[in-house]
Design a protein around this motif. Sequence first.
Motif, mmCIF file in Angstrom:
data_model
loop_
_atom_site.group_PDB
_atom_site.id
_atom_site.type_symbol
_atom_site.label_atom_id
_atom_site.label_comp_id
_atom_site.label_asym_id
_atom_site.label_seq_id
_atom_site.Cartn_x
_atom_site.Cartn_y
_atom_site.Cartn_z
ATOM 1 N N MET A 10 14.243 -9.773 5.906
ATOM 2 C CA MET A 10 13.134 -8.866 6.130
ATOM 3 C C MET A 10 11.857 -9.547 5.655
ATOM 4 O O MET A 10 11.768 -10.001 4.515
ATOM 5 C CB MET A 10 13.317 -7.551 5.380
ATOM 6 C CG MET A 10 12.160 -6.588 5.617
ATOM 7 S SD MET A 10 12.387 -4.978 4.864
ATOM 8 C CE MET A 10 13.365 -4.197 6.134
ATOM 9 N N ILE A 40 8.357 -8.779 4.658
ATOM 10 C CA ILE A 40 7.652 -7.599 4.168
ATOM 11 C C ILE A 40 6.167 -7.923 4.076
ATOM 12 O O ILE A 40 5.770 -8.856 3.373
ATOM 13 C CB ILE A 40 8.192 -7.187 2.781
ATOM 14 C CG1 ILE A 40 9.694 -6.912 2.861
ATOM 15 C CG2 ILE A 40 7.419 -5.995 2.230
ATOM 16 C CD1 ILE A 40 10.384 -6.884 1.499
ATOM 17 N N GLY A 94 10.614 -4.638 14.055
ATOM 18 C CA GLY A 94 9.362 -4.875 13.360
ATOM 19 C C GLY A 94 8.390 -3.756 13.647
ATOM 20 O O GLY A 94 8.355 -3.238 14.759
ATOM 21 N N ILE A 122 4.097 -1.625 0.826
ATOM 22 C CA ILE A 122 4.204 -2.471 2.005
ATOM 23 C C ILE A 122 3.481 -1.814 3.171
ATOM 24 O O ILE A 122 3.392 -0.597 3.266
ATOM 25 C CB ILE A 122 5.669 -2.801 2.368
ATOM 26 C CG1 ILE A 122 6.457 -1.556 2.744
ATOM 27 C CG2 ILE A 122 6.345 -3.532 1.230
ATOM 28 C CD1 ILE A 122 7.833 -1.857 3.279
ATOM 29 N N TYR A 129 6.773 -4.506 8.382
ATOM 30 C CA TYR A 129 7.931 -5.378 8.203
ATOM 31 C C TYR A 129 8.341 -5.975 9.548
ATOM 32 O O TYR A 129 8.016 -5.452 10.614
ATOM 33 C CB TYR A 129 9.117 -4.605 7.626
ATOM 34 C CG TYR A 129 9.684 -3.607 8.610
ATOM 35 C CD1 TYR A 129 10.752 -3.948 9.431
ATOM 36 C CD2 TYR A 129 9.110 -2.348 8.762
ATOM 37 C CE1 TYR A 129 11.236 -3.046 10.362
ATOM 38 C CE2 TYR A 129 9.595 -1.451 9.688
ATOM 39 C CZ TYR A 129 10.662 -1.808 10.487
ATOM 40 O OH TYR A 129 11.134 -0.920 11.411
ATOM 41 N N THR A 130 9.051 -7.076 9.473
ATOM 42 C CA THR A 130 9.718 -7.676 10.620
ATOM 43 C C THR A 130 11.116 -8.045 10.148
ATOM 44 O O THR A 130 11.273 -8.645 9.087
ATOM 45 C CB THR A 130 8.969 -8.934 11.108
ATOM 46 O OG1 THR A 130 7.645 -8.560 11.498
ATOM 47 C CG2 THR A 130 9.677 -9.600 12.271
ATOM 48 N N LEU A 131 12.102 -7.668 10.923
ATOM 49 C CA LEU A 131 13.494 -7.937 10.585
ATOM 50 C C LEU A 131 14.005 -8.998 11.549
ATOM 51 O O LEU A 131 13.916 -8.822 12.776
ATOM 52 C CB LEU A 131 14.308 -6.652 10.701
ATOM 53 C CG LEU A 131 15.717 -6.659 10.144
ATOM 54 C CD1 LEU A 131 15.726 -6.952 8.645
ATOM 55 C CD2 LEU A 131 16.371 -5.316 10.414
ATOM 56 N N THR A 169 9.051 -17.964 8.954
ATOM 57 C CA THR A 169 8.111 -17.160 8.160
ATOM 58 C C THR A 169 6.858 -17.950 7.796
ATOM 59 O O THR A 169 5.800 -17.355 7.597
ATOM 60 C CB THR A 169 8.773 -16.587 6.886
ATOM 61 O OG1 THR A 169 9.318 -17.638 6.099
ATOM 62 C CG2 THR A 169 9.869 -15.601 7.260
ATOM 63 N N ILE A 172 2.938 -11.965 2.420
ATOM 64 C CA ILE A 172 4.221 -11.463 2.875
ATOM 65 C C ILE A 172 5.261 -11.841 1.840
ATOM 66 O O ILE A 172 5.072 -12.794 1.068
ATOM 67 C CB ILE A 172 4.626 -11.989 4.274
ATOM 68 C CG1 ILE A 172 4.836 -13.502 4.259
ATOM 69 C CG2 ILE A 172 3.627 -11.560 5.328
ATOM 70 C CD1 ILE A 172 5.458 -14.047 5.537
#
Length: 138
Positions: free
Chosen positions: A4, A6, A43, A76, A79-81, A94, A109
Amino acid sequence: MRFMIIVKATRDSEAGVMPPESLIACMGKYHEELAKAGMLLDGSGLQPSSKGWRIKYSGDKTSFVDGPFAETKELIAGYTLIQARSREEALEWTKRFPNPAVDGGNGEIEVRQLFELEDFAPSEAIERFRKMEGTKAP
């Protein structure tokens, strides 16, 4: 391995300042590249904490706390998973994440690996979760 990404909140995100079109386009491009690589799971951006709440636990008692929350550094904004083959692959992706700050200034992040069911010792409770995996909503 799932990770994740964040996006840490800022004063702007907590004030409900919408990102400029240029940032939305940049984030869109990044997420499209993740999707093309077969890595994007989910996300989204999050509304400010003023629209949220917390449930606090003390033993078997709970209490409700309405937002907003004062400590921006603990919040937060989105998010992107992702699904990656390794920590190194996740790290490389990332590093390409666009600066999430609305004003292009200071952004941050945090990346955390998710637990997988295989990380836990076999048990009846884990088997219940394993059975649920096939019933998740799309």
